[in-house]
Design an enzyme around this catalytic site. Structure first.
Site, PDB file in Angstrom:
ATOM      1  N   HIS A   3       0.842  -1.200   0.000  1.00 10.70           N
ATOM      2  CA  HIS A   3       0.000   0.000   0.000  1.00 10.70           C
ATOM      3  C   HIS A   3       0.881   1.255   0.000  1.00 10.70           C
ATOM      4  O   HIS A   3       0.661   2.188  -0.779  1.00 10.70           O
ATOM      5  CB  HIS A   3      -0.925  -0.050   1.226  1.00 10.70           C
ATOM      6  CG  HIS A   3      -1.682   1.213   1.493  1.00 10.70           C
ATOM      7  ND1 HIS A   3      -3.009   1.346   1.199  1.00 10.70           N
ATOM      8  CD2 HIS A   3      -1.286   2.387   2.031  1.00 10.70           C
ATOM      9  CE1 HIS A   3      -3.412   2.571   1.547  1.00 10.70           C
ATOM     10  NE2 HIS A   3      -2.380   3.218   2.056  1.00 10.70           N
ATOM     11  N   GLU A   4       1.887   1.283   0.849  1.00  6.34           N
ATOM     12  CA  GLU A   4       2.761   2.464   0.924  1.00  6.34           C
ATOM     13  C   GLU A   4       3.546   2.654  -0.365  1.00  6.34           C
ATOM     14  O   GLU A   4       3.709   3.781  -0.835  1.00  6.34           O
ATOM     15  CB  GLU A   4       3.725   2.345   2.118  1.00  6.34           C
ATOM     16  CG  GLU A   4       3.035   2.325   3.484  1.00  6.34           C
ATOM     17  CD  GLU A   4       2.122   3.523   3.708  1.00  6.34           C
ATOM     18  OE1 GLU A   4       2.427   4.610   3.177  1.00  6.34           O
ATOM     19  OE2 GLU A   4       1.098   3.374   4.380  1.00  6.34           O
ATOM     20  N   HIS A  60       1.550   4.464  -2.894  1.00  3.62           N
ATOM     21  CA  HIS A  60       1.559   5.926  -2.756  1.00  3.62           C
ATOM     22  C   HIS A  60       2.742   6.516  -3.501  1.00  3.62           C
ATOM     23  O   HIS A  60       2.635   7.562  -4.132  1.00  3.62           O
ATOM     24  CB  HIS A  60       1.672   6.331  -1.289  1.00  3.62           C
ATOM     25  CG  HIS A  60       0.387   6.260  -0.516  1.00  3.62           C
ATOM     26  ND1 HIS A  60      -0.783   6.820  -0.948  1.00  3.62           N
ATOM     27  CD2 HIS A  60       0.102   5.703   0.685  1.00  3.62           C
ATOM     28  CE1 HIS A  60      -1.742   6.606  -0.043  1.00  3.62           C
ATOM     29  NE2 HIS A  60      -1.217   5.920   0.953  1.00  3.62           N
ATOM     30  N   GLU A  96      -6.053   6.883  -0.914  1.00  5.51           N
ATOM     31  CA  GLU A  96      -6.016   5.675  -0.099  1.00  5.51           C
ATOM     32  C   GLU A  96      -6.629   4.509  -0.862  1.00  5.51           C
ATOM     33  O   GLU A  96      -6.112   3.399  -0.856  1.00  5.51           O
ATOM     34  CB  GLU A  96      -6.782   5.891   1.215  1.00  5.51           C
ATOM     35  CG  GLU A  96      -6.071   6.791   2.198  1.00  5.51           C
ATOM     36  CD  GLU A  96      -4.635   6.373   2.438  1.00  5.51           C
ATOM     37  OE1 GLU A  96      -4.382   5.169   2.585  1.00  5.51           O
ATOM     38  OE2 GLU A  96      -3.759   7.246   2.432  1.00  5.51           O
ATOM     39  N   ASP A 149      -4.763   1.118  -1.990  1.00  5.76           N
ATOM     40  CA  ASP A 149      -5.271  -0.214  -1.651  1.00  5.76           C
ATOM     41  C   ASP A 149      -5.348  -1.089  -2.897  1.00  5.76           C
ATOM     42  O   ASP A 149      -4.910  -2.234  -2.907  1.00  5.76           O
ATOM     43  CB  ASP A 149      -6.688  -0.125  -1.058  1.00  5.76           C
ATOM     44  CG  ASP A 149      -6.682   0.252   0.415  1.00  5.76           C
ATOM     45  OD1 ASP A 149      -5.594   0.238   1.026  1.00  5.76           O
ATOM     46  OD2 ASP A 149      -7.761   0.557   0.953  1.00  5.76           O
TER      47      ASP A 149
HETATM   48 ZN    ZN Z   1      -2.082   5.280   2.759  1.00  9.19          ZN
END
Ligand code: ZN
Length: 486
Positions: free
Chosen positions: A136-137, A140, A202, A206
């Site tokens: 997930h990070e 980003h 977000e 995901d």
């Molecule tokens: Zn996040």
């Protein structure tokens, strides 16, 4: 800088840096910022973004305690690089920081910075859950959410993000309270704005995280499973872990990731014994006493006599509490099972060092290094052992090798300063301190240390010239940061 400024920074920055982390999420690389180009580059150019990320990391390192456990650092770095290989991340110049906090958190920041709290290991029960958070990070980072956040701010004429980043950098450059004021005033409002924009980010992180989790060979169901467990655990909690503040786990988020995860074929990897070993290391760090750790790991092993992690944790805890004979007995079956396992052998090394059996420890490290010559935790153990044996010159050699492969690791520079001090290399001490200070955001100290070094080395023109050059580079770095603030 007066002491009280430092304290004040501590208080102000600590919560803000953590909370910001995910919102700030990341950078894109430079050359390929998408069409948001004009809006975002007007604020921060790609190269500035990279510099900004590194400066931010230095500041963070200077403010927040981190874990310097070589095995944990190595595990985080290796596992994230592996995840990045099957991700969309183009610029893989990553830098890592492992924060000493039992709170659940992980974040990505501009410039390829990946931060992991010790607490991630406590909360993520399997390797796949741990990987889910990091996938997930990484998303980003690869989706350049940082640059997009800037664009959104611009459109709303709310350049608070820039102000806030500037404030953080101001503090990094030693601007002191002016920088702090900028952070304090813009923080609350900016947080609210960013949260609104970040919901979409977000969701995207995901979605892409799930995809990459599967591509890296994990079971993507680990992501919704972890969310579900966290939601059950913290549903009525007024003070949820930090990660849940920046990543609110809602019914719809769970449903969304669950639906997507179920579309993948079952059969991905869920766990790995090495993750569980690292988890045991972290559990030991956050147990109040080694006696309590012994109790807990013993209970776990009684419950499940085949648990490798419980056995490993028990052996470490026994070593820490000085029960060395039992520690050895408990560890032996693991070593017999996998004689060349690095973690088991390093547990034996720690045991031997505690028992003052330095030669045994040395032989073991030598044997393992012949098998894994580039291994960072083994090299670190070798350097520690040489220091214990009062052989600073030999330790220096090992540390120089480590510096060649980890030139941005403040822990190694710190150790280098210590070792050079022991071997009487005063110029080298100041040089190592300069690098250490630069990496923890204290440029003034770094530049001053090079002054000391130059004074000592005045007879050696080549050396003095090299230090001059380094000093100029550091001054440039400091100036660049200050200019970015205007
Ligand atoms: Zn996040």
């Amino acid at each position: 800088m007066p002491l009280n400024v430092r304290t004040c920074r501590m208080n102000l920055l600590r919560p803000s840096l953590f909370a910001l982390a995910c919102l700030l999420a990341p950078p894109g690389t430079a050359s390929d910022l998408p069409s948001l180009g004009d809006a975002s580059s007007a604020i921060v150019s790609p190269e500035q973004e990279h510099q900004l990320g590194r400066a931010w990391l230095s500041l963070l390192r200077g403010q927040v305690p981190h874990l310097s456990d070589a095995q944990l650092k190595d595990y985080v770095e290796t596992s994230v690089y592996r995840l990045s290989e099957t991700s969309q991340l183009q610029d893989r110049r990553l830098e890592f920081v492992l924060l000493d906090s039992p709170q659940l958190n992980a974040f990505a920041a501009p410039g390829g910075i990946i931060g992991v709290n010790g607490g991630l290991f406590l909360y993520a029960q399997t390797e796949a859950e741990y990987a889910a958070v990091l996938a997930h990070e990484l998303a980003h980072l690869s989706q350049r959410h940082f640059a997009r956040g800037l664009e959104a701010q611009q459109r709303l004429q709310l350049p608070m993000m820039a102000t806030m980043l500037a404030g953080i950098i101001a503090a990094a450059a030693g601007a002191g309270d002016a920088g702090m004021a900028a952070i304090a005033s813009s923080q609350a409002a900016a947080m609210q704005e960013m949260r609104r924009f970040s919901r979409q980010n977000e969701q995207e992180a995901d979605r892409i995280g799930l995809l990459n989790l599967e591509k890296a060979g994990y079971d993507p169901r680990a992501m919704p499973s972890m969310f579900e467990r966290l939601m059950r655990q913290y549903r009525y909690d007024a003070k949820p872990p930090e990660f849940l503040l920046t990543h609110p786990v809602t019914e719809s988020r769970i449903a969304d990731t669950r639906n997507r995860a179920e579309q993948y074929r079952p059969g991905g990897r869920q766990d790995d014994h090495r993750y569980q070993l690292m988890r045991a290391r972290v559990q030991l760090v956050y147990e109040q006493t080694s006696g309590m750790a012994v109790k807990r790991f013993r209970a776990l092993l009684d419950e499940n006599p085949k648990s490798v992690a419980a056995r490993y944790g028990l052996s470490l805890a026994l070593t820490k509490s000085g029960q060395l004979n039992e520690a050895r007995e408990v560890l032996l079956p693991l070593l017999n099972q996998v004689p060349n396992d690095i973690d088991y052998n390093l547990a034996a090394v720690a045991l031997d060092i505690t028992a003052n059996r330095i030669q045994e420890a040395e032989m073991r490290v030598k044997r393992l290094l012949a098998l894994y010559p580039g291994n960072y935790p083994l090299r670190q153990a070798q350097a520690d052992l040489l220091l214990k044996q009062n052989q600073p010159a030999a330790a220096e050699k090992v540390i120089s090798q480590l510096l060649a492969s980890r030139p941005e690791d403040p822990d190694i520079w710190y150790l280098a300063a210590e070792v050079r001090g022991l071997s009487g290399d005063i110029v080298g001490v100041h040089q190592a301190r300069a690098e250490y200070f630069a990496l923890v955001g204290n440029y003034d100290q770094a530049i001053e240390q090079l002054d000391f070094a130059k004074r000592r080395a005045s007879g050696n023109f080549q050396l003095a010239a090299r230090m001059d050059a380094r000093q100029r580079a550091l001054k440039e770095e400091k100036k660049m940061i200050e200019e970015m603030l205007r």
